[in-house]
Design a protein around this motif. Structure first.
Motif, PDB file in Angstrom:
ATOM      1  N   UNK A   1       6.310  -2.202 -12.744  1.00 20.89           N
ATOM      2  CA  UNK A   1       7.410  -1.854 -11.849  1.00 20.89           C
ATOM      3  C   UNK A   1       6.896  -0.912 -10.764  1.00 20.89           C
ATOM      4  N   UNK A   2       7.589  -0.909  -9.632  1.00 23.24           N
ATOM      5  CA  UNK A   2       7.211   0.036  -8.575  1.00 23.24           C
ATOM      6  C   UNK A   2       8.015   1.327  -8.724  1.00 23.24           C
ATOM      7  N   UNK A   3       7.824   2.236  -7.786  1.00 19.94           N
ATOM      8  CA  UNK A   3       8.464   3.551  -7.833  1.00 19.94           C
ATOM      9  C   UNK A   3       9.987   3.477  -7.771  1.00 19.94           C
ATOM     10  N   UNK A   4      10.525   2.345  -7.337  1.00 18.69           N
ATOM     11  CA  UNK A   4      11.979   2.165  -7.281  1.00 18.69           C
ATOM     12  C   UNK A   4      12.530   1.451  -8.517  1.00 18.69           C
ATOM     13  N   UNK A   5      11.657   1.186  -9.490  1.00 18.22           N
ATOM     14  CA  UNK A   5      12.077   0.478 -10.691  1.00 18.22           C
ATOM     15  C   UNK A   5      12.133  -1.026 -10.533  1.00 18.22           C
ATOM     16  N   UNK A   6      11.671  -1.546  -9.404  1.00 22.53           N
ATOM     17  CA  UNK A   6      11.675  -2.994  -9.165  1.00 22.53           C
ATOM     18  C   UNK A   6      10.511  -3.625  -9.926  1.00 22.53           C
ATOM     19  N   UNK A   7      10.806  -4.669 -10.692  1.00 22.97           N
ATOM     20  CA  UNK A   7       9.747  -5.397 -11.404  1.00 22.97           C
ATOM     21  C   UNK A   7       8.910  -6.145 -10.374  1.00 22.97           C
ATOM     22  N   UNK A   8       7.596  -5.916 -10.400  1.00 19.14           N
ATOM     23  CA  UNK A   8       6.701  -6.606  -9.471  1.00 19.14           C
ATOM     24  C   UNK A   8       5.861  -7.668 -10.177  1.00 19.14           C
ATOM     25  N   UNK A   9       5.566  -7.442 -11.438  1.00 13.48           N
ATOM     26  CA  UNK A   9       4.762  -8.383 -12.226  1.00 13.48           C
ATOM     27  C   UNK A   9       5.269  -8.343 -13.656  1.00 13.48           C
ATOM     28  N   UNK A  10       5.370  -9.527 -14.282  1.00 13.44           N
ATOM     29  CA  UNK A  10       5.746  -9.540 -15.694  1.00 13.44           C
ATOM     30  C   UNK A  10       5.042 -10.692 -16.391  1.00 13.44           C
ATOM     31  N   UNK A  11       4.903 -10.563 -17.684  1.00 14.85           N
ATOM     32  CA  UNK A  11       4.243 -11.605 -18.456  1.00 14.85           C
ATOM     33  C   UNK A  11       4.102 -11.207 -19.904  1.00 14.85           C
ATOM     34  N   UNK A  12       3.129 -11.838 -20.538  1.00 15.44           N
ATOM     35  CA  UNK A  12       2.895 -11.600 -21.955  1.00 15.44           C
ATOM     36  C   UNK A  12       1.405 -11.701 -22.238  1.00 15.44           C
ATOM     37  N   UNK A  13       0.901 -10.754 -22.994  1.00 14.85           N
ATOM     38  CA  UNK A  13      -0.506 -10.732 -23.371  1.00 14.85           C
ATOM     39  C   UNK A  13      -0.661 -11.054 -24.854  1.00 14.85           C
TER      40      UNK A  13
ATOM     41  N   UNK B   1       0.852  -1.176   0.000  1.00 14.21           N
ATOM     42  CA  UNK B   1       0.000   0.000   0.000  1.00 14.21           C
ATOM     43  C   UNK B   1       0.893   1.234   0.000  1.00 14.21           C
ATOM     44  N   UNK B   2       0.604   2.149  -0.910  1.00 11.73           N
ATOM     45  CA  UNK B   2       1.422   3.347  -1.080  1.00 11.73           C
ATOM     46  C   UNK B   2       2.417   3.257  -2.209  1.00 11.73           C
ATOM     47  N   UNK B   3       2.652   2.052  -2.725  1.00  9.08           N
ATOM     48  CA  UNK B   3       3.551   1.915  -3.868  1.00  9.08           C
ATOM     49  C   UNK B   3       2.908   2.531  -5.115  1.00  9.08           C
ATOM     50  N   UNK B   4       3.742   3.117  -5.944  1.00 11.38           N
ATOM     51  CA  UNK B   4       3.297   3.624  -7.238  1.00 11.38           C
ATOM     52  C   UNK B   4       3.746   2.623  -8.293  1.00 11.38           C
ATOM     53  N   UNK B   5       2.782   2.043  -8.976  1.00 11.93           N
ATOM     54  CA  UNK B   5       3.055   0.980  -9.937  1.00 11.93           C
ATOM     55  C   UNK B   5       2.829   1.497 -11.357  1.00 11.93           C
ATOM     56  N   UNK B   6       3.805   1.234 -12.216  1.00 12.11           N
ATOM     57  CA  UNK B   6       3.675   1.557 -13.632  1.00 12.11           C
ATOM     58  C   UNK B   6       3.579   0.258 -14.411  1.00 12.11           C
ATOM     59  N   UNK B   7       2.472   0.108 -15.130  1.00  5.86           N
ATOM     60  CA  UNK B   7       2.281  -1.038 -16.027  1.00  5.86           C
ATOM     61  C   UNK B   7       2.662  -0.582 -17.433  1.00  5.86           C
ATOM     62  N   UNK B   8       3.488  -1.385 -18.100  1.00  5.80           N
ATOM     63  CA  UNK B   8       3.933  -1.040 -19.450  1.00  5.80           C
ATOM     64  C   UNK B   8       3.698  -2.215 -20.380  1.00  5.80           C
TER      65      UNK B   8
END
Length: 137
Positions: free
Chosen positions: A119-131, A93-100
């Motif tokens: 990725x979160x606000x620190x550039x850490x990958x939190x989720x990855x995959x393929x659509x 909670x409070x993390x800023x997440x960028x989905x690309x």
């Protein structure tokens, strides 16, 4: 508003969406989905877990990918066919997440593979995959 068609998309094309995950987001997601796991909702319980505190639902960050595909690229009219996901790190909670989303392959029958990364606000990958999507006609 109009989405990108198959012919308008190119390999390497990208779009993103950024959101700060709030406590309200977590509670609303729990209510909508029925996932009331205390790791998301109960700080006292969550302190004793692997993550040492509450975390957002993994599918909440994955939902941001849907915003990229359905609104930004390819955009309105896109049919979301499938998605692979790997939850790499927790979202708090409070993390800023960028989905690309990045176009990686144009397939027959008007289908497009899109690499998806959150990725979160620190550039850490939190989720990855393929659509796999079908852009609008």
């Amino acid at each position: 508003m109009k989405g990108y068609t198959y012919d308008e998309l190119s390999i390497g094309q990208e779009a993103s969406f950024t959101k700060t995950i709030s406590e309200t987001d977590v509670y609303l997601f729990a209510g909508i989905t029925g996932d009331i796991n205390p790791a998301h909702l109960n700080e006292e319980y969550a302190k004793n877990t692997f993550f040492k505190g509450r975390i957002a639902h993994g599918m909440l960050s994955a939902g941001l990918i849907s915003a990229v595909l359905g609104f930004h690229m390819p955009g309105p009219g896109t049919i979301y066919l499938s998605q692979t996901l790997n939850f790499v790190a927790p979202v708090r909670i409070g993390d800023t997440v960028t989905a690309k989303g990045t176009v990686v392959e144009k397939l027959p029958k008007g289908r497009v593979k899109i690499e998806t990364v959150c990725t979160n606000q620190d550039g850490v990958v939190v989720t990855k995959g393929e659509a796999l999507v079908m852009p609008p006609k």
